[in-house]
Each structure stands twice: as structure tokens, then as C-alpha cells.
Design an enzyme around this catalytic site. Structure first.
Site, PDB file in Angstrom:
ATOM      1  N   GLY A 247       0.821  -1.204   0.000  1.00 31.65           N
ATOM      2  CA  GLY A 247       0.000   0.000   0.000  1.00 31.65           C
ATOM      3  C   GLY A 247       0.853   1.251   0.000  1.00 31.65           C
ATOM      4  O   GLY A 247       2.062   1.210  -0.188  1.00 31.65           O
ATOM      5  N   SER A 319      -4.195  -2.153   1.731  1.00 33.65           N
ATOM      6  CA  SER A 319      -4.596  -0.763   1.565  1.00 33.65           C
ATOM      7  C   SER A 319      -4.752  -0.428   0.076  1.00 33.65           C
ATOM      8  O   SER A 319      -5.524  -1.076  -0.633  1.00 33.65           O
ATOM      9  CB  SER A 319      -3.585   0.151   2.261  1.00 33.65           C
ATOM     10  OG  SER A 319      -4.042   1.473   2.279  1.00 33.65           O
ATOM     11  N   ASP A 421     -10.742   1.272  11.634  1.00 33.48           N
ATOM     12  CA  ASP A 421      -9.947   1.805  10.527  1.00 33.48           C
ATOM     13  C   ASP A 421     -10.591   3.110  10.059  1.00 33.48           C
ATOM     14  O   ASP A 421     -11.715   3.111   9.554  1.00 33.48           O
ATOM     15  CB  ASP A 421      -9.897   0.782   9.390  1.00 33.48           C
ATOM     16  CG  ASP A 421      -8.909   1.170   8.305  1.00 33.48           C
ATOM     17  OD1 ASP A 421      -8.559   2.369   8.206  1.00 33.48           O
ATOM     18  OD2 ASP A 421      -8.477   0.289   7.545  1.00 33.48           O
ATOM     19  N   HIS A 453      -6.067   0.993  10.797  1.00 32.71           N
ATOM     20  CA  HIS A 453      -5.622   0.714   9.429  1.00 32.71           C
ATOM     21  C   HIS A 453      -4.257   0.033   9.395  1.00 32.71           C
ATOM     22  O   HIS A 453      -3.988  -0.798   8.519  1.00 32.71           O
ATOM     23  CB  HIS A 453      -5.575   2.024   8.639  1.00 32.71           C
ATOM     24  CG  HIS A 453      -5.334   1.854   7.176  1.00 32.71           C
ATOM     25  ND1 HIS A 453      -6.258   1.310   6.313  1.00 32.71           N
ATOM     26  CD2 HIS A 453      -4.243   2.143   6.409  1.00 32.71           C
ATOM     27  CE1 HIS A 453      -5.774   1.276   5.088  1.00 32.71           C
ATOM     28  NE2 HIS A 453      -4.546   1.774   5.111  1.00 32.71           N
TER      29      HIS A 453
END
Length: 512
Positions: A247, A319, A421, A453
């Protein structure tokens, strides 16, 4: 008693000027014999002539001088060998000289070395002479040169990547501008990094110095078309493989971010390939999906040469990487439903897809990202304009009638998300799983209460012990392992890398 004719007459004929100078210098010695200072001209003459006086003295003197010319090439400056070694090597040299004269009747005619040849030393001059006339090579020199060359390549590669990332960062700052929100986010990121630094240092050391990590394997033509391979220590049998897309908000993604995940999965007997890709502003979402697809293709077609099993490949994204990997997977399935598919890999080669904290409907995320600092103008530039948002939203794509036949080609899909998150709400994974199940795809969702997250990807692995998400991924992968011993693979609990209080503080100041 030495022959006076030999001692008085042979100073210029038996021992040329070059040899006399060598005998006068105490620091000079033969590479595999005693120094000339230790062997007087009388002793050498007595040995070579066997103590006999002959009318052929001139001819044999000329032969002996030629032998000394030949031996002179092996003279170099070095420390004197130990006395015992000196006597042993001197005896071997005398036997060699006598054998050559007795077998051939004359010495080999070897011209004296030219000044140019003497000025250019070779590798053989630093190696001792063997009894058969060969040269003993020094194996350490070759290994040192090879290691030095490898180190220089690594430094050059790291410098090139650092320069590229720095230049892209400066370009990115021109897009983002400097405002209160970005300054606050940057300071929070600095505090977050500082609190997790004890773990980061250990992971960075593993990344750069572990022999199990193969960095920057080229898979395409673009500068960012590189991937890192994490190889398990066990080399028995073919290993399952994970192709991982990192991510980074489509802006700061880098293959090195997957070092911790790669290490943890490699400890469980799984090969991990962390795929790098172009970030914005170097590329837009279309370029990122293309790079990810090309990296997956490389893994599918070349992982066998690294000990991986091509029939057991799994795709993982985290992500923004989860979104990119899902787009690449769905685009490939749609492409395979067409009549003229020329792809170099197939969806059927993937056993499952794991999405960690991903976003799958960009239409719902534009305003959410704008409030968190990823402004609408920048986000739409990354996604190639507002009209392209449905095209790069997997949840929207699978609902289209033209894509429903492609859904049946998808492998098993497993999503992980934390309920706390705030970067990408867990409702994104919930809605995507519902859409997949409604259209006949096999999909599962794991929600982790109170996880943020970055908890699933960073804090939990740094915490050590048993990581629930990693254990779930490993159990799914090894459940289809044909090797019965691998199904019961017992891995010791991971060692804690960061103290608990620092992890909790990092969770509070995290900008993600």
C-alpha cells in the site's frame, strides 16, 4: 674446496647483473624457494655441475644463466618464509632444476623479461610456484573481488532508487502544496515512525543483510518494475508463493514496505514476492494496475526457478495495494472472457486473493479522502479523472452485465479489515464481499474489533506472539498443501520487536 675458476670467472657469465642485484637485496626472495642471498654462486655451481670440472663449463654456464633468467620472473618482494618451510621449498627447487637438466640435456631457452613485462606485474607473480611448474592461485582474492563487485552494485542500485524516490517526492510536494493539514500529518508521521523505530531498525537490517532476501529482481522495463523475494530457509520441496502488492495511498508505495510480512510468511515456509509499481505522479492508476499485472505474470512464469510451486500462487494486497491487486485480478478475468486474450498469465493460476484494509468502491471514497487530506483534485488526478472512477472500482465493475461471466473465473477471495480503521472504513470490505457473494463468487470477510488501518499490517506483527491474520493466511495456504508435514508446520511464536507501551502510543498518534 670451491673451484677458483668458477668463483672468479662466472660472476658475469653465471650470474647476470639483474640476478646479482636481486641477491644483494635482503627483501627479495623466490616465490617458492630461498632467497639468492642464502645460496651462494659456489653452492649453486657445485650442485648443478655435481662437483665436476669439465671443459664444457662455458656451455653449462650459459644454460644455468638461462635458468636463472627464468627463475627471476618469479621474484617478488615479500616477507621471508619460516626457516622450515624455506628448507623444504629450497630442496624441492633444487630437485626440479636438476631434473630439467638431466632429462633434456639442456635448459629450456627462455628469453629474459622485457622492461615492459617487468613493469606490469601479473596475478601469477603473487602466487607461489608449484612443484610441477604451475602457479598456485589464491582463492581468497577472487572471492574478495566478487564480493566487492557485488557490494558496489548494491550501493549503486540503492543510490539510483534513492535518487528516484527523492525526485518523485519533490514533484509530489509541488502537487500537494504546504498547508496546515499536511504539516500536521507529517509531524504525526514522524512521531509514529520514531515510536516504532526499534522494530523498523531490526526489519531494515533483515531486509538489507539477510541472505534469504533477493532484492530488486527486474520484471519489466519501467524503473519501478522491481520485486523483492523472501525465500524460506528450508529448501526441501516446492514452496507455496505469495505475490504481495504493498500500500501507500497510491503515492508512497514501495516494495520495501512488505519486509515484515515477507519475513513472517517466509518463517512459515512460504515464498513472498513484494511487487513494486509506479506511484503518482510517476504514473496514474492505469499504470499501477499494469505494473501489478506484469509483476504477477513474472511470478507465475518464473517462480519455479526460485523453488516456488507455480500451481500454488496466492495474491495479497494491502490498503491501496489491495485495490490495485483487485483491479488487476478483475481486469485479467474480464480479458480472459474475450476472444483474443494474449495475456502471459491466467486467473486460474491463482489459488486465492487476500485483501487487507482495502477500498473497492472509489465513488464512496472521494469525499472521505478529501476530509483526511488527500484532496479531491489530487485523488482524481491519480484516478485519471472522475469519469474513470467506476472503471477502477471493483465493486462497481462486478455488477455490470458485461463482467458477470468473469466473476465465475475469480479465485477464492478473503478480506481482512479492522473496525476502527479511519483511513478506509471497514464498510468497504463488507460491501465488496456482499457484491461478490450475490454474483456467485466465493468470498469471506474477517473483521477485527478495535483494529486500525495499520494494526493488521504493522503493529500486530511488531508485537510478536501469535498474529491472528497471518495465522489465518498461512492456514489457508497450507490447507491445500499436498505435503502432509507442511500442513502441521509448527512455527514458534514471533519475538516482540517493539515494547507494548510504544505500540499503544504509536496507535494514538498514527496519521493513518
Amino acid at each position: 674446496m670451491p673451484d677458483p675458476r668458477v668463483s672468479a670467472w662466472s660472476q658475469d657469465r653465471l650470474f647476470p647483473a639483474a640476478v646479482r642485484r636481486s641477491a644483494a637485496a635482503p627483501a627479495l626472495s623466490y616465490a617458492s624457494g630461498p632467497s639468492l642471498a642464502e645460496n651462494s654462486p659456489h653452492a649453486a655451481a657445485r650442485f648443478c655441475f655435481g662437483g665436476r670440472r669439465s671443459c664444457c663449463l662455458a656451455r653449462r654456464s650459459r644454460q644455468l644463466s638461462q635458468l636463472f633468467y627464468t627463475s627471476e620472473q618469479n621474484i617478488h618482494i615479500k616477507e621471508e618464509p619460516p626457516p622450515r618451510e624455506s628448507r623444504r621449498v629450497a630442496a624441492a627447487m633444487k630437485v626440479e632444476l636438476a631434473a630439467r637438466i638431466s632429462q633434456t640435456g639442456k635448459a629450456e631457452e627462455t628469453p629474459p623479461p622485457s622492461p615492459a613485462a617487468s613493469a606490469a606485474p601479473s596475478a601469477a607473480e603473487d602466487a607461489p610456484l608449484l612443484h610441477d611448474g604451475g602457479v598456485r592461485r589464491r582463492p581468497g582474492c577472487g572471492r574478495f573481488a566478487q564480493r566487492s563487485g557485488s557490494f558496489r552494485r548494491e550501493v549503486g542500485r540503492a543510490a539510483a532508487e534513492t535518487f528516484l524516490l527523492t525526485r518523485l517526492t519533490l514533484i509530489l510536494l509541488r502537487y500537494l502544496g504546504i498547508g496546515y493539514r499536511w504539516i500536521r500529518q507529517f509531524l504525526a508521521l514522524c512521531c509514529y515512525t520514531f515510536l516504532l523505530m526499534p522494530g523498523f531498525i531490526q526489519v531494515v537490517y533483515y531486509y538489507f543483510f539477510s541472505s534469504q532476501v533477493h532484492r530488486s529482481v527486474v520484471y519489466g522495463d519501467q524503473p519501478r518494475n522491481r520485486l523483492d523475494l523472501y525465500i524460506p530457509t528450508s529448501t526441501t520441496g516446492l514452496k507455496p508463493v505469495v505475490a504481495f502488492v504493498t500500500g501507500g495511498a497510491w503515492i508512497i508505495g514501495y516494495k520495501g514496505w512488505g519486509a515484515l510480512l515477507g519475513r513472517r510468511l517466509a518463517e512459515r515456509g512460504i515464498i513472498v514476492a513484494c511487487i513494486d509499481y509506479r506511484n503518482f505522479p510517476q504514473g496514474t492508476i492505469g499504470d499501477m494496475v499494469e505494473d501489478a499485472s506484469q509483476g504477477i505474470s513474472y511470478v507465475c512464469n518464473n517462480i519455479a526457478s526460485y523453488g516456488g510451486d507455480p500451481s500454488r500462487i496466492y495474491l495479497v494486497g494491502q490498503s491501496a495495494g489491495a485495490h490495485i491487486a483487485a483491479c488487476a485480478l478483475l481486469n485479467q478475468a474480464i480479458r480472459e472472457c474475450g476472444e483474443a486474450d494474449t495475456s502471459s498469465w491466467s486467473v486460474s493460476q491463482l489459488k486465492a486473493y487476500f485483501g487487507i484494509s482495502g477500498g473497492y468502491n472509489l465513488l464512496n471514497l472521494v469525499d472521505h479522502f478529501h476530509k483526511r487530506g488527500l484532496y479531491r483534485s489530487i485523488f482524481l488526478s491519480i484516478m485519471e479523472g472522475e469519469e474513470s472512477l467506476p472503471k477502477f472500482s471493483p465493486q462497481v465493475v462486478i455488477k455490470e452485465s458485461t463482467s458477470r461471466s468473469a466473476v465465475s473465473l475469480l479465485p477464492r477471495i478473503i478480506l481482512f479489515h479492522g473496525t476502527s480503521d479511519y483511513s478506509i472504513p471497514s464498510s468497504e470490505s463488507e460491501a465488496f464481499v456482499d457484491a461478490l457473494q450475490q454474483h456467485g463468487a466465493e468470498a469471506d470477510l474477517f473483521l477485527y474489533e478495535g483494529k486500525t488501518h495499520t494494526d493488521l499490517f504493522l503493529q500486530d506483527p511488531l508485537r510478536g506472539g501469535r498474529d491472528k491474520m497471518l495465522e489465518e493466511i498461512a492456514s489457508v495456504i497450507h490447507s491445500e498443501d499436498t505435503d502432509a508435514s507442511a500442513q502441521h508446520l509448527v512455527v514458534p511464536a514471533a519475538r516482540r520487536l517493539v515494547p507494548e507501551f510504544m505500540l499503544k502510543l504509536a496507535g494514538r498518534v498514527s496519521p493513518f
